[in-house]
Write a protein that holds these residues in place. Structure first.
Motif, PDB file in Angstrom:
ATOM      1  N   SER A 109       3.368  -1.508 -10.531  1.00  0.00           N
ATOM      2  CA  SER A 109       2.708  -2.811 -10.565  1.00  0.00           C
ATOM      3  C   SER A 109       1.580  -2.783 -11.593  1.00  0.00           C
ATOM      4  O   SER A 109       1.246  -1.735 -12.145  1.00  0.00           O
ATOM      5  N   PHE A 169      -4.593  -2.468  -9.736  1.00  0.00           N
ATOM      6  CA  PHE A 169      -5.560  -3.270  -8.983  1.00  0.00           C
ATOM      7  C   PHE A 169      -6.892  -2.530  -8.930  1.00  0.00           C
ATOM      8  O   PHE A 169      -6.945  -1.306  -9.000  1.00  0.00           O
ATOM      9  N   ALA A 199      -0.388  -5.601  -4.168  1.00  0.00           N
ATOM     10  CA  ALA A 199       0.217  -5.177  -5.426  1.00  0.00           C
ATOM     11  C   ALA A 199       1.720  -5.105  -5.209  1.00  0.00           C
ATOM     12  O   ALA A 199       2.180  -4.611  -4.180  1.00  0.00           O
ATOM     13  N   HIS A 215       2.569   3.721  -2.953  1.00  0.00           N
ATOM     14  CA  HIS A 215       1.346   3.314  -3.627  1.00  0.00           C
ATOM     15  C   HIS A 215       0.497   4.539  -3.934  1.00  0.00           C
ATOM     16  O   HIS A 215       0.703   5.609  -3.375  1.00  0.00           O
ATOM     17  N   THR A 260      -2.090   1.472  -7.904  1.00  0.00           N
ATOM     18  CA  THR A 260      -0.880   0.703  -8.200  1.00  0.00           C
ATOM     19  C   THR A 260       0.109   0.846  -7.043  1.00  0.00           C
ATOM     20  O   THR A 260       0.004   1.758  -6.231  1.00  0.00           O
TER      21      THR A 260
END
Length: 113
Positions: free
Chosen positions: A33, A36, A46, A61, A104
């Motif tokens: 992604s 963030f 995300a 993640h 991410t």
């Protein structure tokens, strides 16, 4: 992005034979992604999307620092024909320094070739 090519014989051993035809290869690509950043006290989401024609087989993640992490969702997601992996969470706070947490979501995507 990383790629891994698996031969159909390896997929049969792990139960993914329905995705491929004889003598086909399955290509695995890890997609991420956008990054963030949060200072805590907020809900963050995300999503890592597979490309058209790919199927999501897993994901997850990564993130730095933080206290009081509450994960609302960490799993597969779809939008129309697209598949991906969503990470949605709330972070209570981030120690100072650094004062913010970054990370991410990633999706493990498969495609027959």
């Amino acid at each position: 992005m990383s790629k891994l090519v698996l031969r159909i014989s390896a997929l049969v051993a792990i139960g993914l034979s329905g995705l491929a035809t004889a003598d086909a290869a399955i290509v695995q690509t890890v997609r991420t992604s956008s990054t963030f950043t949060t200072m805590g006290g907020a809900q963050v989401e995300a999503i890592a999307w597979c490309q058209a024609g790919e199927v999501v087989s897993g994901g997850g993640h990564n993130m730095t620092y933080g206290d009081g992490l509450f994960i609302y969702y960490n799993g597969p997601v779809t939008s129309g024909s697209l598949q991906g992996w969503k990470f949605r969470f709330w972070l209570a706070s981030v120690p100072i320094p650094p004062g913010s947490s970054v990370g991410t979501a990633f999706a493990v995507c498969l495609k027959q070739q």
